[in-house]
Design a protein around this motif. Structure first.
Motif, mmCIF file in Angstrom:
data_model
loop_
_atom_site.group_PDB
_atom_site.id
_atom_site.type_symbol
_atom_site.label_atom_id
_atom_site.label_comp_id
_atom_site.label_asym_id
_atom_site.label_seq_id
_atom_site.Cartn_x
_atom_site.Cartn_y
_atom_site.Cartn_z
ATOM 1 N N ILE A 240 -13.187 5.559 9.010
ATOM 2 C CA ILE A 240 -13.446 6.181 7.698
ATOM 3 C C ILE A 240 -12.733 5.462 6.617
ATOM 4 O O ILE A 240 -13.122 5.236 5.570
ATOM 5 N N ALA A 241 -11.455 5.253 6.714
ATOM 6 C CA ALA A 241 -10.562 4.342 6.069
ATOM 7 C C ALA A 241 -10.611 3.160 6.504
ATOM 8 O O ALA A 241 -9.676 2.697 7.202
ATOM 9 N N CYS A 242 -11.864 2.386 6.544
ATOM 10 C CA CYS A 242 -12.396 1.182 7.473
ATOM 11 C C CYS A 242 -12.021 -0.230 6.930
ATOM 12 O O CYS A 242 -12.090 -1.010 7.460
ATOM 13 N N SER A 243 -11.018 -0.073 5.871
ATOM 14 C CA SER A 243 -10.681 -1.368 5.397
ATOM 15 C C SER A 243 -9.485 -1.762 5.401
ATOM 16 O O SER A 243 -8.573 -1.163 4.786
ATOM 17 N N ALA A 244 -9.045 -3.110 5.919
ATOM 18 C CA ALA A 244 -7.791 -3.524 6.168
ATOM 19 C C ALA A 244 -7.362 -3.862 4.901
ATOM 20 O O ALA A 244 -6.044 -4.042 4.706
ATOM 21 N N LEU A 245 -8.101 -4.533 4.065
ATOM 22 C CA LEU A 245 -7.780 -4.884 2.763
ATOM 23 C C LEU A 245 -6.924 -4.040 2.007
ATOM 24 O O LEU A 245 -6.067 -4.284 1.143
ATOM 25 N N GLU A 246 -7.170 -2.668 1.990
ATOM 26 C CA GLU A 246 -6.463 -1.833 1.123
ATOM 27 C C GLU A 246 -5.111 -1.768 1.516
ATOM 28 O O GLU A 246 -4.238 -1.724 0.759
ATOM 29 N N HIS A 247 -4.747 -1.895 2.699
ATOM 30 C CA HIS A 247 -3.194 -2.029 3.198
ATOM 31 C C HIS A 247 -2.558 -3.305 3.015
ATOM 32 O O HIS A 247 -1.469 -3.560 2.532
ATOM 33 N N GLN A 248 -3.576 -4.437 2.995
ATOM 34 C CA GLN A 248 -2.948 -5.453 2.481
ATOM 35 C C GLN A 248 -2.579 -5.830 1.020
ATOM 36 O O GLN A 248 -1.684 -6.358 0.538
ATOM 37 N N LEU A 249 -3.503 -5.033 0.220
ATOM 38 C CA LEU A 249 -3.223 -4.847 -1.103
ATOM 39 C C LEU A 249 -1.790 -4.108 -1.462
ATOM 40 O O LEU A 249 -1.245 -4.408 -2.463
ATOM 41 N N ILE A 250 -1.650 -3.190 -0.820
ATOM 42 C CA ILE A 250 -0.647 -2.133 -0.831
ATOM 43 C C ILE A 250 0.585 -3.182 -0.625
ATOM 44 O O ILE A 250 1.759 -3.369 -1.384
ATOM 45 N N GLU A 251 0.646 -3.931 0.436
ATOM 46 C CA GLU A 251 1.607 -4.885 0.946
ATOM 47 C C GLU A 251 1.952 -5.936 -0.203
ATOM 48 O O GLU A 251 3.184 -5.853 -0.756
ATOM 49 N N HIS A 252 0.971 -6.547 -0.675
ATOM 50 C CA HIS A 252 1.100 -7.847 -1.618
ATOM 51 C C HIS A 252 1.421 -7.030 -3.010
ATOM 52 O O HIS A 252 2.473 -7.735 -3.481
ATOM 53 N N THR A 253 1.050 -5.890 -3.482
ATOM 54 C CA THR A 253 1.351 -5.404 -4.768
ATOM 55 C C THR A 253 2.958 -4.815 -4.685
ATOM 56 O O THR A 253 3.697 -5.253 -5.628
ATOM 57 N N VAL A 254 3.291 -4.238 -3.633
ATOM 58 C CA VAL A 254 4.871 -3.540 -3.401
ATOM 59 C C VAL A 254 5.731 -4.943 -3.475
ATOM 60 O O VAL A 254 6.824 -5.130 -4.115
ATOM 61 N N ASN A 255 5.387 -5.788 -2.736
ATOM 62 C CA ASN A 255 6.158 -7.152 -2.513
ATOM 63 C C ASN A 255 6.594 -7.823 -3.622
ATOM 64 O O ASN A 255 7.166 -8.607 -4.050
ATOM 65 N N ALA A 256 5.200 -7.873 -4.707
ATOM 66 C CA ALA A 256 5.159 -8.729 -5.670
ATOM 67 C C ALA A 256 6.181 -8.295 -6.567
ATOM 68 O O ALA A 256 6.873 -9.065 -7.357
ATOM 69 N N ALA A 257 6.566 -7.018 -6.654
ATOM 70 C CA ALA A 257 7.244 -6.287 -7.626
ATOM 71 C C ALA A 257 8.872 -6.173 -7.230
ATOM 72 O O ALA A 257 9.614 -6.115 -7.765
ATOM 73 N N HIS A 258 8.793 -5.880 -5.718
ATOM 74 C CA HIS A 258 10.188 -5.768 -5.041
ATOM 75 C C HIS A 258 10.173 -6.672 -3.734
ATOM 76 O O HIS A 258 9.679 -5.971 -2.556
ATOM 77 N N PRO A 259 10.438 -7.912 -3.680
ATOM 78 C CA PRO A 259 10.309 -8.687 -2.702
ATOM 79 C C PRO A 259 10.653 -8.127 -1.251
ATOM 80 O O PRO A 259 11.874 -7.571 -1.284
#
Length: 301
Positions: A228-247
């Motif tokens: 259903i929520a079939c894309s690992a990319l979604e969670h990778q983008l959350i990780e990269h976005t959060v860590n770009a703002a707050h390493p």
């Protein structure tokens, strides 16, 4: 009877289901494991459900209303005399993972956990989801591609041009797909269990901005058997976005044998086959999932 306990605000998916059913549904064992580990769990009715009164029915409520509901829920959690105000967590499941950063950015939780959620615009993710789900439902890959290309045009006009399902239904080329895929019925605003405007608002939400504004630690979990929520990319983008703002603030993990409902499954095919089997869900709850969340929260002391 305990005092000064950490607490979790539970934000579920988009469905209009009352919290009165949680003791029988997918969240029963999840909440019980958290409670046994010493965490309080706060659940909030969506508008018009359960013991709500003088509220917009959930099926007519929009995304703004849902965000207001769970924002009030977080404030309620903060007010409880027996919770540790320094250890408040937010859990967002599925579409609840879209609302979670909207709540977290307004407050100062100790941490946020999201599972089986999305990051990209809803219209973009849906096309990928269709390519995964249509073959599981029995369509050939040729039929799948034809349907996806048809939906791509409809989604552009629905999500980007903000046309209503009725307007789209009145276009002869779109009529059958709008009826089948958008579940259109004359005079009915319901689409996939919510008002059709809810989905346009989901699509318009800029989750890069939302997640960048979250200053606390984040645990982002993807399920390898979740068709259903079939894309690992979604969670990778959350990780990269959060860590770009707050390493270093976001941890992203994949649990390969878990489906959308926190059930242990081998892969998409078996998860699809077992999805409606309540007895199977009851006997195959993924306790490794709750352990992962508890271990992560316990580190936030």
């Amino acid at each position: 009877g305990q005092t000064n306990v950490p607490s979790i605000l539970l934000i579920p998916g988009y469905n209009c289901g009352s919290i009165e059913n949680y003791s029988q549904g997918v969240y029963k064992k999840l909440m019980n494991e958290w409670i046994k580990a010493g965490y309080a769990v706060v659940t909030i009715e969506k508008s018009g459900l359960g013991d709500s009164y003088n509220c917009i029915p959930c099926s007519e409520a929009d995304l703004v209303t849902d965000i207001e509901v769970f924002d009030a829920g977080y404030k309620y959690m903060e007010s409880l005399p027996y919770v540790d105000k320094s250890r408040l967590f937010i859990w967002g499941h599925s579409m609840g993972g879209v609302i979670a950063p909207e709540i977290a950015r307004k407050h100062k939780p100790r941490g946020v956990i999201v599972f089986a959620t999305v990051f990209r615009p809803w219209s973009e993710f849906l096309l990928e989801m269709h390519r995964v789900q249509y073959p599981l439902d029995g369509k050939s890959y040729i039929e799948t591609e034809a349907a996806v290309r048809g939906m791509q045009k409809i989604y552009y006009e629905f999500f980007r041009l903000k046309k209503s399902p009725e307007e789209l239904y009145n276009i002869p080329e779109y009529r059958e797909l709008v009826k089948a895929e958008l579940e259109y019925k004359a005079g009915d605003n319901n689409m996939w269990g919510r008002h059709w405007r809810f989905w346009q608002q989901i699509d318009s939400l800029d989750l890069a901005a939302s997640w960048s504004a979250v200053g606390c630690p984040v645990l982002s979990i993807f399920g390898g058997a979740d068709y259903i929520a079939c894309s690992a990319l979604e969670h990778q983008l959350i990780e990269h976005t959060v860590n770009a703002a707050h390493p270093g603030n976001c941890t992203n993990i994949t649990i390969p044998d878990i489906d959308h409902l926190i059930v242990q499954q081998a892969d998409w095919k078996t998860a699809h086959k077992n999805f409606a089997d309540k007895a199977y869900r009851e006997s195959h709850f993924h306790y490794g999932f709750t352990k992962a969340t508890i271990d992560w929260m316990n580190k936030m002391k």
